[in-house]
Design an enzyme around this catalytic site. Sequence first.
Site: not given
Length: 547
Positions: A212, A267-268, A353, A495, A206, A384
Amino acid sequence: MFQLTRSVTWQSLLKLREETANDRIRDYFVRDPERFNKMSLRVGGLFLDYSKHQISDQVLDRLLELAHHSALVQRRAQMFSGDIINVTEDRPVLHTALRNLGDTPVIVDGKDVMPEIHSTREQIKRFSEAVRSGEWKGHSGERIRDVVNIGIGGSDLGPNMACRALLKHRHPELNFHFVSNVDGAHIQKVLRGLNPATTLFIVSTKTFSTQETLLNARTARRWFLEQAGEDADIGAHFVAASTNRKAAMEFGIREENVFEFWAWVGGRYSMWSSIGLPIALAIGFDGFIEMLQGAWEMDQHFLQAPLEQNMPVLMALIGIWYINFVGAETQAIVPYDQALHQLPAFLQQLDMESNGKSVDIFGRPVDYKTGPIVWGQTGSNGQHAFFQLLHQGTRYVPIDFIASLKPEPGVEDHHFALLTNMLAQANAFMEGSQQGGDLDPYSCPGNRPSSVLLLDELTPRNLGALIALYEHKVFVQGVIWNINSFDQWGVQLGKRIAGEISERIDERTQDFDASTQGLLSLVREHFPASEKSSASTAKKKGSKASR
């Protein structure tokens, strides 16, 4: 001052929980043969069966009353109109505007944002069509064959999930890779075997400051120049989705290849924006528009349908019942479709979030539970693995089963087995087993709740509707809990501290706790001063990261 837990409706629901605690879900069907028809709903290509829940008619009525008495109708209108509802960051929340395919203006600070959205869409169309057709050439004149998206959080999870879910719609000559982890092993694994002359990198960040993402992007640029030569054109191989055009250009990206989005895109919720560029490259711009169309149709349903027939509202209220009145701590997402194997991770961020909050919109501590722990994986594998705990364990876990009805040609028998397994599990969770009588210690107690959500077919349109459905579900729960679903201060805290530690890596400071100081001393032993300095510089540049 209104207090949710003291409201008449909340207290009524607490009482109903006591009265219905021993109800068997199967008995609801015995008493009302029409329960399935009453508690199922279709919206476009999605069909929801919510009849297998420990929710009586009275409980559902009170839950709907809770929604009617909340600020839902008002906040819903405010979100779609561009009012500021992200109160802590003083921003509107307009991911819905990104999939507005009409001409209806959306006003933010006195300005219609739709012309800019349409302009960016056109930019995405031109670029995606050029790459997919082979018109876009790398520095050597060859067409692009590998696309690497570098991002994290919402800049990775949404596009990653959608591209994998719609794999059968993907361009046959393009391969897609997603790099998110700052662990160098991740990007090294992706870069290994790629040809720099035919590789395109999308840097999705953004503010173009996410630590990262920038570390991975710089590694990719260094690899490109080492492999292709210092004179190779970075601009032919790197593009960006970012609000920070200047920083992207300083990185070496051409101005016309910076794809804009806006501060009001969380963001999400950003896969509908230029963050969705990998999706347009993978399935074509028309396919991307189909995704927007499906989401827009769910938006219209959410806006217009009565709460009693509103799919996101009903799913949200079911979740509130289990979280606030039954005491469930988690929500399982179990897609019986391998193409949707990334969906649980995507929904995990979307929900946790957004609603992982302990204060209301006024900053006051809440005295009730908010967002659940969301987890899951594909169904036949889960059978399983963790289904044993769900059937016989001490945890009470509501489940969302998700599947598409249309089989792939040539594997109809596989798909039939997949769907019958899913239906069998939903039935088994409800019915349980009492093979040796009620006192058999090895029987499954049953009475475990689940929803079944069926897509007619896994298409871009239906996937868009599915994602929008869960977005609105999370929004409804946030409104009823009176929390802000659109900030993420916990993310920012990690952060900030990471930046502080990196900047002071060479200091023998007492500012951190003894454990952190001891661990830092071990880290220092394994990194020469030059490496620490380099890492610290990168961290400083990204310390104000925002996805």
